[in-house]
Design a protein around this motif. Structure first.
Motif, PDB file in Angstrom:
ATOM      1  N   ASP A 159      25.024  15.005  -7.671  1.00 38.42           N
ATOM      2  CA  ASP A 159      24.843  15.293  -9.097  1.00 38.42           C
ATOM      3  C   ASP A 159      24.501  16.756  -9.352  1.00 38.42           C
TER       4      ASP A 159
ATOM      5  N   SER B 247      27.432  18.801 -10.068  1.00 40.90           N
ATOM      6  CA  SER B 247      28.181  18.440 -11.274  1.00 40.90           C
ATOM      7  C   SER B 247      28.054  19.494 -12.362  1.00 40.90           C
TER       8      SER B 247
ATOM      9  N   LEU C 110      30.127  14.428 -13.289  1.00 43.80           N
ATOM     10  CA  LEU C 110      31.416  14.827 -12.729  1.00 43.80           C
ATOM     11  C   LEU C 110      31.516  14.597 -11.223  1.00 43.80           C
ATOM     12  N   ALA C 111      30.485  14.912 -10.458  1.00 48.96           N
ATOM     13  CA  ALA C 111      30.551  14.754  -9.000  1.00 48.96           C
ATOM     14  C   ALA C 111      30.778  13.300  -8.622  1.00 48.96           C
TER      15      ALA C 111
END
Length: 195
Positions: A17, A20, A53-54
């Motif tokens: 995270d 991200s 996103l990650a």
């Protein structure tokens, strides 16, 4: 791709995270670093993806970055459409106005009206640059400048409309690889074949 970075990359950076947010910032920077297209409301809407996103990349879910990219393309085309309407509008070059060419340190547009005003000035700026390059200024040269600018903007719109998923994927993966290692780039297999 994520597995390759976590296993075989020189840095072997775990995709968590914490990365991200860097991917998110890189994505916005890759698309609209000069803050000429997206609005504050768009960016506020995208914030929900900042720390997801990650995990999404690891699952192979690219819907969030594609949503960001598609919104960017939509705003880009809106700005270019508006700019086209301003080419033939009357411009008073005797009025003292401030046009900020590089908006990188500015806030995102608060509204469509603010974006319109910036792009009105952008068109005026582009016409003024063409005018300054002329030996004489008359109706004929100004008509030629307007046509030059119209052709330039038409080409930009044409290129934007040709943007496909491969190009979007290249931008998205570039944002991700740059977050892991700024000296690493992702080269889309589609573009590798073209190369």
């Amino acid at each position: 791709v994520i597995g390759l970075f976590e296993t075989y990359s020189y840095k072997k950076v775990p995709i968590r995270d914490s990365i991200s947010s860097v991917i998110y910032d890189n994505l916005l920077k890759a698309m609209d670093d000069g803050k000429n297209y997206l609005r504050a409301t768009d960016v506020q809407d995208f914030e929900k993806y900042r720390f997801l996103l990650a995990a999404d990349f690891k699952k192979g879910d690219l819907s969030a970055p594609f949503h960001i990219f598609n919104t960017y393309i939509q705003r880009y085309l809106e700005r270019m459409d508006y700019a086209m309407t301003q080419i033939d509008a009357p411009h008073d070059f005797s009025v003292d106005e401030l046009y900020v060419y590089n908006r990188k340190d500015q806030d995102w547009f608060a509204s469509g009206e603010e974006a319109d005003e910036q792009w009105r000035k952008r068109v005026k700026y582009d016409l003024l640059n063409l005018r300054l390059g002329s030996q004489t200024v008359n109706d004929s040269t100004m008509a030629r400048h307007r046509e030059t600018l119209r052709n330039r903007y038409t080409q930009l719109v044409s290129q934007a409309k040709k943007t496909d998923d491969n190009e979007a994927f290249q931008v998205i993966m570039g944002a991700m690889t740059d977050a892991i290692d700024p000296h690493t780039s992702y080269f889309n297999p589609y573009f590798a074949q073209q190369f």
